[in-house]
Write a protein that holds these residues in place. Structure first.
Motif, PDB file in Angstrom:
ATOM      1  N   TYR A   8       0.822  -1.204   0.000  1.00 36.85           N
ATOM      2  CA  TYR A   8       0.000   0.000   0.000  1.00 36.85           C
ATOM      3  C   TYR A   8       0.863   1.265   0.000  1.00 36.85           C
ATOM      4  O   TYR A   8       2.001   1.269   0.468  1.00 36.85           O
ATOM      5  CB  TYR A   8      -0.923   0.002   1.216  1.00 36.85           C
ATOM      6  N   GLY A   9       0.286   2.338  -0.556  1.00 40.50           N
ATOM      7  CA  GLY A   9       0.987   3.619  -0.553  1.00 40.50           C
ATOM      8  C   GLY A   9       0.809   4.373  -1.844  1.00 40.50           C
ATOM      9  O   GLY A   9      -0.202   4.218  -2.546  1.00 40.50           O
ATOM     10  N   ILE A  10       1.822   5.185  -2.163  1.00 42.51           N
ATOM     11  CA  ILE A  10       1.706   6.120  -3.280  1.00 42.51           C
ATOM     12  C   ILE A  10       2.804   5.938  -4.334  1.00 42.51           C
ATOM     13  O   ILE A  10       2.793   6.618  -5.355  1.00 42.51           O
ATOM     14  CB  ILE A  10       1.745   7.572  -2.769  1.00 42.51           C
ATOM     15  N   LYS A  11       3.724   5.031  -4.102  1.00 40.31           N
ATOM     16  CA  LYS A  11       4.845   4.849  -5.027  1.00 40.31           C
ATOM     17  C   LYS A  11       4.520   3.776  -6.062  1.00 40.31           C
ATOM     18  O   LYS A  11       3.505   3.100  -5.975  1.00 40.31           O
ATOM     19  CB  LYS A  11       6.115   4.503  -4.243  1.00 40.31           C
ATOM     20  N   ASP A  12       5.417   3.636  -7.032  1.00 45.15           N
ATOM     21  CA  ASP A  12       5.182   2.679  -8.117  1.00 45.15           C
ATOM     22  C   ASP A  12       5.071   1.248  -7.614  1.00 45.15           C
ATOM     23  O   ASP A  12       4.453   0.399  -8.269  1.00 45.15           O
ATOM     24  CB  ASP A  12       6.317   2.766  -9.151  1.00 45.15           C
ATOM     25  N   THR A  13       5.682   0.968  -6.480  1.00 45.08           N
ATOM     26  CA  THR A  13       5.666  -0.394  -5.940  1.00 45.08           C
ATOM     27  C   THR A  13       4.366  -0.723  -5.211  1.00 45.08           C
ATOM     28  O   THR A  13       4.141  -1.884  -4.851  1.00 45.08           O
ATOM     29  CB  THR A  13       6.844  -0.576  -4.964  1.00 45.08           C
ATOM     30  N   ALA A  14       3.525   0.265  -4.965  1.00 45.08           N
ATOM     31  CA  ALA A  14       2.260   0.036  -4.253  1.00 45.08           C
ATOM     32  C   ALA A  14       1.196  -0.478  -5.216  1.00 45.08           C
ATOM     33  O   ALA A  14       1.158  -0.096  -6.391  1.00 45.08           O
ATOM     34  CB  ALA A  14       1.788   1.323  -3.595  1.00 45.08           C
ATOM     35  N   GLN A  15       0.322  -1.332  -4.689  1.00 49.31           N
ATOM     36  CA  GLN A  15      -0.792  -1.848  -5.489  1.00 49.31           C
ATOM     37  C   GLN A  15      -2.072  -1.058  -5.244  1.00 49.31           C
ATOM     38  O   GLN A  15      -2.916  -0.959  -6.124  1.00 49.31           O
ATOM     39  CB  GLN A  15      -1.024  -3.328  -5.159  1.00 49.31           C
TER      40      GLN A  15
END
Length: 296
Positions: free
Chosen positions: A275-282
């Motif tokens: 979770y979150g706001i970066k490219d790695t978050a879904q």
């Protein structure tokens, strides 16, 4: 982005200087009336452009101020609503917090866990990535051999901290690390815990010791059947999220924000994911009120 008037004024002054030089040269070749007329037209045009820029800058600045005002209201709203959203979601759970860099968010996390009904048994901060280059004394009880390189020693120190957190043992080693400012601790080691939150990410590429600290820590806690959650702030220069996710643990990449804190509580309640706001978050957040099984 707000237009920098000082930059444009400096540019216009440079243009006027160039025109002045052009007048001196051109007046010897053309009639002075023609030069003056041309100069007046150009000056008028430049003045109009400067006025347009000034008006645009004022409009953008007004809009920016309004956005900042609205953002402040939204932040206050989030802070007021968060206690209601997380209340008792982790009731009865015991959690340890481990910072592999000093992020400054552990105090806030302690408050969030308290609101959620969880008990934070200990908080550990690893300072300077176990940097022992400044004549810091390593624990003699580790019996370190001369052939070990710094990376291996760092990994050994990290594992001993993990052992201390779970078992409450290794007191001599832990006390030495505290005295020599390798780590900072609060709370009590050795208490049973349901989960550990590892706060990673780095602002300095020279301080990145992901392979020697964070990943071995994750492996140790997982092997000990402790739920591990990897988090970092939204402003770190070097993100650890990809490497954390390879270890099949839930992650939150904006733990310094209310949505990130909410995401962590929901993930720990039974909604694993990234979770979150970066490219790695879904996703920004897990679904509210619905527990899911397995990492997405």
């Amino acid at each position: 982005m707000i237009i920098d008037l000082k930059y444009h004024i400096a540019s216009l002054v440079a243009v006027f200087l160039a025109l002045g030089i052009g007048i001196l040269i051109g007046s010897t070749m053309l009639g002075s009336d023609t030069i003056v007329k041309t100069q007046k037209q150009m000056t008028d045009n430049l003045g109009q452009q400067l006025e347009i820029l000034r008006e645009e800058n004022e409009a953008i600045e007004t809009r920016a101020n309004k956005l900042e005002y609205n953002n402040n209201i939204l932040n206050e709203y989030e802070k007021e609503v968060l206690p209601l959203l997380v209340a008792n979601r982790l009731s009865g759970q015991k959690v340890a917090i481990l910072e592999t860099h000093s992020s400054g968010v552990s105090d806030n996390l302690k408050n969030i866990f308290k609101l959620a009904g969880a008990e934070v048994t200990s908080v550990t901060t690893i300072t300077d990535g176990f940097d022992f280059s400044n004549d810091k004394k390593l624990p003699a009880s580790l019996n370190l051999t001369p052939d070990l390189d710094q990376d291996k020693i760092t990994e050994i120190l990290a594992k001993n901290v993990a052992i201390g957190i779970l078992s409450g043992q290794n007191n001599e080693i832990i006390n030495n690390l505290i005295e020599n400012e390798f780590i900072k601790t609060e709370g009590t080691y050795g208490q049973p815990i349901n989960a550990i939150v590892i706060i990673g990410g780095s602002r300095d590429e020279h301080m990145v010791k992901l392979a020697d600290i964070d990943l071995p820590l994750i492996d140790y806690f997982k092997e000990s059947n402790i739920n591990v959650y990897g988090v970092e702030t939204s402003e770190v220069e070097i993100s650890y999220m990809k490497d954390y996710q390879k270890k099949q643990i839930s992650t939150v990449d904006n733990i310094d924000t209310v949505p990130g804190q909410m995401a962590l509580i929901l993930a720990m309640q039974g909604n694993p994911g990234h979770y979150g706001i970066k490219d790695t978050a879904q996703d920004l957040l897990p679904p509210l009120g619905v527990a899911q099984n397995g990492i997405k």
